[in-house]
Design a protein around this motif. Structure first.
Motif, PDB file in Angstrom:
ATOM      1  N   GLN A 267       9.987  41.538-142.967  1.00 54.57           N
ATOM      2  CA  GLN A 267       9.643  43.433-142.418  1.00 54.57           C
ATOM      3  C   GLN A 267       9.804  43.157-140.431  1.00 54.57           C
ATOM      4  OE1 GLN A 267       5.494  44.562-142.556  1.00 54.57           O
ATOM      5  NE2 GLN A 267       6.264  47.079-141.903  1.00 54.57           N
ATOM      6  N   ARG A 268       9.910  42.067-140.379  1.00 53.89           N
ATOM      7  CA  ARG A 268       9.781  42.161-138.631  1.00 53.89           C
ATOM      8  C   ARG A 268      11.385  41.622-138.613  1.00 53.89           C
ATOM      9  NH1 ARG A 268       6.214  37.564-136.457  1.00 53.89           N
ATOM     10  NH2 ARG A 268       7.684  37.478-134.394  1.00 53.89           N
TER      11      ARG A 268
ATOM     12  N   LYS B 147       6.521  38.655-146.809  1.00 52.48           N
ATOM     13  CA  LYS B 147       7.075  39.298-146.954  1.00 52.48           C
ATOM     14  C   LYS B 147       6.649  39.735-144.946  1.00 52.48           C
ATOM     15  CE  LYS B 147       5.633  40.972-150.794  1.00 52.48           C
ATOM     16  NZ  LYS B 147       4.817  41.311-152.023  1.00 52.48           N
ATOM     17  N   HIS B 148       6.394  39.918-144.737  1.00 49.78           N
ATOM     18  CA  HIS B 148       5.419  39.859-142.892  1.00 49.78           C
ATOM     19  C   HIS B 148       7.162  39.715-141.917  1.00 49.78           C
ATOM     20  CE1 HIS B 148       4.061  41.078-139.077  1.00 49.78           C
ATOM     21  NE2 HIS B 148       4.096  39.790-138.613  1.00 49.78           N
ATOM     22  N   LEU B 149       7.242  38.321-142.680  1.00 52.21           N
ATOM     23  CA  LEU B 149       8.519  37.655-142.217  1.00 52.21           C
ATOM     24  C   LEU B 149       9.492  38.325-142.462  1.00 52.21           C
ATOM     25  CD1 LEU B 149       8.315  33.894-141.800  1.00 52.21           C
ATOM     26  CD2 LEU B 149       7.440  35.718-140.121  1.00 52.21           C
TER      27      LEU B 149
ATOM     28  N   ARG C 176       2.222  36.923-148.697  1.00 49.92           N
ATOM     29  CA  ARG C 176       1.493  38.339-147.771  1.00 49.92           C
ATOM     30  C   ARG C 176       2.656  37.760-146.303  1.00 49.92           C
ATOM     31  NH1 ARG C 176      -2.843  37.989-150.002  1.00 49.92           N
ATOM     32  NH2 ARG C 176      -3.647  36.998-148.218  1.00 49.92           N
ATOM     33  N   VAL C 177       2.479  35.966-146.176  1.00 48.44           N
ATOM     34  CA  VAL C 177       3.584  36.163-145.044  1.00 48.44           C
ATOM     35  C   VAL C 177       5.216  36.317-144.793  1.00 48.44           C
ATOM     36  CG1 VAL C 177       4.213  33.799-143.960  1.00 48.44           C
ATOM     37  CG2 VAL C 177       1.111  34.489-144.020  1.00 48.44           C
TER      38      VAL C 177
END
Length: 113
Positions: A108-109, A104-106, A101-102
């Protein structure tokens, strides 16, 4: 503490390749000491020590009929190892899911900027 001692005894018994081979053989059915010892190149007293470790951990049980001692596997005790490993697997899967999840979040950012 009792659970830890039980788990330690089971993993200690499973830590030796000779004892694991004995368990593999017993998974096919009961066997006498001499039948179990046959494939191993060791003196009988040394081999019997392996059986004692397995019996103390309650991975096997034995019965004596006359002069012949027969061993059989006690598969329910393997659940101790299975349970311990399942707990570790669950913990690591949760950690890896969180890591995913981390990441994927990075990503995406990164694409948004």
């Amino acid at each position: 503490m009792v659970q830890s001692a039980t788990t330690d005894a089971v993993f200690h018994a499973l830590s030796n390749p000779t004892r694991r081979r004995v368990l593999e053989r017993l998974s096919m059915g009961p066997a006498t000491v001499s039948e179990l010892a046959e494939p191993f190149d060791m003196q009988l007293p040394s081999f019997v020590q392996h059986l004692s470790v397995l019996e103390r951990s309650r991975l096997v049980k034995s019965k004596k009929s006359g002069r012949v001692r027969t061993y059989e596997i006690a598969p329910e005790r393997l659940k101790v190892a299975e349970g311990w490993l399942a707990e570790r697997r669950q913990l690591w899967e949760a950690r890896l899911d969180q890591f995913d999840r981390v990441i994927k979040h990075l990503k995406q950012r990164e694409t948004e900027s």
